[in-house]
Design an enzyme around this catalytic site. Sequence first.
Site, PDB file in Angstrom:
ATOM      1  N   ASP A 168       0.801  -1.216   0.000  1.00 14.00           N
ATOM      2  CA  ASP A 168       0.000   0.000   0.000  1.00 14.00           C
ATOM      3  C   ASP A 168       0.839   1.273   0.000  1.00 14.00           C
ATOM      4  O   ASP A 168       0.388   2.313  -0.459  1.00 14.00           O
ATOM      5  CB  ASP A 168      -0.916   0.047   1.237  1.00 14.00           C
ATOM      6  CG  ASP A 168      -1.919  -1.093   1.248  1.00 14.00           C
ATOM      7  OD1 ASP A 168      -2.269  -1.563   0.154  1.00 14.00           O
ATOM      8  OD2 ASP A 168      -2.335  -1.502   2.341  1.00 14.00           O
ATOM      9  N   CYS A 226       5.529  -0.581   3.338  1.00  8.11           N
ATOM     10  CA  CYS A 226       5.470  -1.976   2.892  1.00  8.11           C
ATOM     11  C   CYS A 226       6.735  -2.328   2.110  1.00  8.11           C
ATOM     12  O   CYS A 226       7.346  -3.386   2.329  1.00  8.11           O
ATOM     13  CB  CYS A 226       4.241  -2.194   2.000  1.00  8.11           C
ATOM     14  SG  CYS A 226       2.653  -1.887   2.788  1.00  8.11           S
ATOM     15  N   CYS A 277       1.925   6.198  14.834  1.00  4.99           N
ATOM     16  CA  CYS A 277       1.973   5.447  13.570  1.00  4.99           C
ATOM     17  C   CYS A 277       2.140   6.423  12.402  1.00  4.99           C
ATOM     18  O   CYS A 277       1.310   7.322  12.225  1.00  4.99           O
ATOM     19  CB  CYS A 277       0.687   4.643  13.375  1.00  4.99           C
ATOM     20  SG  CYS A 277       0.588   3.181  14.419  1.00  4.99           S
ATOM     21  N   CYS A 337       1.634   6.207   9.249  1.00  5.17           N
ATOM     22  CA  CYS A 337       0.965   5.821   7.989  1.00  5.17           C
ATOM     23  C   CYS A 337       0.714   7.022   7.088  1.00  5.17           C
ATOM     24  O   CYS A 337       1.093   7.040   5.917  1.00  5.17           O
ATOM     25  CB  CYS A 337      -0.363   5.137   8.288  1.00  5.17           C
ATOM     26  SG  CYS A 337      -0.222   3.573   9.164  1.00  5.17           S
ATOM     27  N   ASP A 345      14.059  24.911 -28.419  1.00  2.00           N
ATOM     28  CA  ASP A 345      14.555  24.816 -29.785  1.00  2.00           C
ATOM     29  C   ASP A 345      13.495  25.469 -30.684  1.00  2.00           C
ATOM     30  O   ASP A 345      12.352  25.661 -30.264  1.00  2.00           O
ATOM     31  CB  ASP A 345      14.745  23.341 -30.147  1.00  2.00           C
ATOM     32  CG  ASP A 345      15.219  23.153 -31.576  1.00  2.00           C
ATOM     33  OD1 ASP A 345      16.096  23.917 -31.995  1.00  2.00           O
ATOM     34  OD2 ASP A 345      14.691  22.268 -32.263  1.00  2.00           O
ATOM     35  N   THR A 401      12.950  24.843 -34.612  1.00  5.27           N
ATOM     36  CA  THR A 401      12.355  23.984 -35.638  1.00  5.27           C
ATOM     37  C   THR A 401      11.798  22.702 -35.035  1.00  5.27           C
ATOM     38  O   THR A 401      12.521  21.935 -34.398  1.00  5.27           O
ATOM     39  CB  THR A 401      13.394  23.641 -36.712  1.00  5.27           C
ATOM     40  OG1 THR A 401      13.959  24.848 -37.215  1.00  5.27           O
ATOM     41  CG2 THR A 401      12.747  22.866 -37.850  1.00  5.27           C
ATOM     42  N   ASP A 424      13.514  18.613 -29.911  1.00  5.70           N
ATOM     43  CA  ASP A 424      12.980  17.421 -30.567  1.00  5.70           C
ATOM     44  C   ASP A 424      13.996  16.682 -31.428  1.00  5.70           C
ATOM     45  O   ASP A 424      13.702  15.612 -31.939  1.00  5.70           O
ATOM     46  CB  ASP A 424      11.785  17.799 -31.454  1.00  5.70           C
ATOM     47  CG  ASP A 424      12.220  18.547 -32.708  1.00  5.70           C
ATOM     48  OD1 ASP A 424      13.146  19.374 -32.595  1.00  5.70           O
ATOM     49  OD2 ASP A 424      11.651  18.301 -33.776  1.00  5.70           O
ATOM     50  N   ASP A 443      -5.247   8.716  13.566  1.00  4.13           N
ATOM     51  CA  ASP A 443      -4.265   8.244  12.585  1.00  4.13           C
ATOM     52  C   ASP A 443      -4.958   7.806  11.295  1.00  4.13           C
ATOM     53  O   ASP A 443      -4.523   8.150  10.195  1.00  4.13           O
ATOM     54  CB  ASP A 443      -3.460   7.081  13.170  1.00  4.13           C
ATOM     55  CG  ASP A 443      -2.415   6.568  12.189  1.00  4.13           C
ATOM     56  OD1 ASP A 443      -1.455   7.306  11.915  1.00  4.13           O
ATOM     57  OD2 ASP A 443      -2.569   5.438  11.702  1.00  4.13           O
TER      58      ASP A 443
END
Length: 713
Positions: free
Chosen positions: A17, A21, A369, A371, A413, A415, A608, A694
């Site tokens: 989660d 974890c 806690c 969390c 840029d 072009t 690009d 909490d």
Amino acid sequence: MMSTAPLSLKFKVTGMDCAACARKIETAVGRIPGASGVTVGVTSETLSVTLAEPERESEIARTVKSLGYGISGEAPASDHSGQAQGDHDGHTRPIEGSWWQSPKGRLVLLSGGLIAAAYLATLIVPQFSLYVFLAACIAGAIPVVRRAVAAARSGAFFTIEMLMTVAVVGAVIIGATEEAALVVFLFAVGELLEGIAAGRARSGIKALADIAPKTAMVETQEGLVETPIEAIAVGAIIVVRPGDRVPADATVISGVSALDESALTGESIPKVKEPGDRVLAGSINSEAMLHCRVEAEAKDTLIARVVKLVEEAADAEAPTERFIDAFSRYYMPAICALALAVALVPPLALGADWWTWIYRALALLLIGCPCALVISTPAAIASALAAGARRGLLVKGGGVLEAIGKVSAIAFDKTGTLTEGKPKVTDVVPLGDRGEAEVLRIAAAAESASSHPLAVAIVAQAKARGIAFTPASHSEVLPGKGVSARVDGRIVTIGAAQRLGVGSIDVLDQARRLEAEGKSVSVLQTGGKVLGLIALRDEPRADAPEGLKDLDALGVRTVMLTGDNRANAEAVGQMLGMEVHAELLPEDKLAFIRKLAQGRGGVAKVGDGINDAPALAAATVGIAMGSGTDVALEAADAAVLNNKVGDVAALVRLSRRAMRVIGENVTIALGLKAVFLVTTIAGMTGLWIAILADTGATVLVTANALRLLRIKS
């Protein structure tokens, strides 16, 4: 004796989660002898590890299962996969579909039902209510205790589950069984909500992968055959019927139709595709049947690359996230030490009541806690990345997302970035007794057989204006000069005035005037008589002026860096109202970027082409246009797939909004904890209020983060 080569493994882990974890799994797997390079991705649900001793592969599955997570995996170099499914407590499977059908949902219903039964028992058979509360407590606590013990055995002692275990066991010992049952129930509700939230954020990314269909209609000697997309080879001919999604990146070889690419780029207006045009997997064919040649395997399509990059990006920690992660490592032991002090100091030093202060210490553990704090940043980043990707804004990591909003200057840029990258007719100047339409008709007829960009632009302009023309019956390229063709029975030439030897001072003056505006000028003549001039220029993208104004409104300086000639660059720069630096080599662009990057906030580079790759890599943030080269896309940190200049401003806004949400989340998480730490020590709030605070904080930060998924533009 031959040594065994290290084995690189990748597993799918379900039930995670948040970052806490992932940290538990990393700690536990990292303690396996010979294990190294352990990385866990919460969003992508992956575990990667290198084993010096391949025979220990099965230990990984056992270790992850013992922590309460589901795992399945494959060893790339062998057939033995080490597949294993976790025992199905509340953490083993992601929450999909109805919440009450998930293990976490069933645990909440069981625990809640037992608590309701216990309260009912207090009215009917009070002497048995304690046992029903105890049953509710045990039913809800068993999965938590099991995970706490498994994590401790793997070296992770200061976990949320361990805090819960100590608090619940302590509450039962001091006779607060009713509150212990409520605490377990509320913790289960909190985990359920975390699971739903994690699934929502993850599904925002997974939905991208579902855009492309799983099969395609492939032309074979036996006719059309429906084939799984993974089995289609590059070069195969596929048929895309009206209403179908394009199954693979391909090139149209016959047919003309409008395609809806909104799912890929956010562009709401369908684009007309004709032979020679590229079509992208996931776009919807709106009008007519198309025959297309497959250009990329399923794993190499644009959408597949986007999904992979977004998953990797969601798992890459931003600086803020790394800080919070490191902070939580010290925060948990500090809370445990504070709780121990609260339990011991008042009774020992002041003679206070032991049960009262032990109770407050247990409540303090629950308040501590982390969390909400741990989930505050990754939830926001995952939501922002998914929201951006759905609108054609691709960001390659939380760190990049954070940096984009802080840039003080953006270098573009010209072009293909600020402009379309292809010339368009801007002026048609008749010089004889012919009108504009007639000059354009003759020029289009002469240029109709040429593939030169200027010729293509002239033909396109004639078609766009509805001017009918008959292609020249004979045409010849004049090397270095232009084209000679027979139109209407006469030889006409079209090309640059100086190269065709035009001697008219008036014609040359008009050509120079147009060239001073950054335009390329072609002269159309026949029999030594000039019929007219046609000026062409690579024009700015339609949204460029507004996009640059948006950046200016955001306080971001914009500058053009181009290798194009100064006259052309300054003409475009004047139209866009921006600072221009022209005739730059790639190394010049790189030096300019480094100079800009010394300023406050850093600099972004938008480009690009291959020549933009060094500058893209050197900038604080490199942003590639979606139509750019693969080199530019790989070198960049982000991409605007819809090729809109305005999307660069959208990236900045997305970043700033995400960072604002993260700031709000951290304030909510720490603020609520600070308030309830004080009220708990003062005896104003108890166990169930502590866990409710909490859980409430977790719900608030998660809901706040998920708001980013609803960004419309």
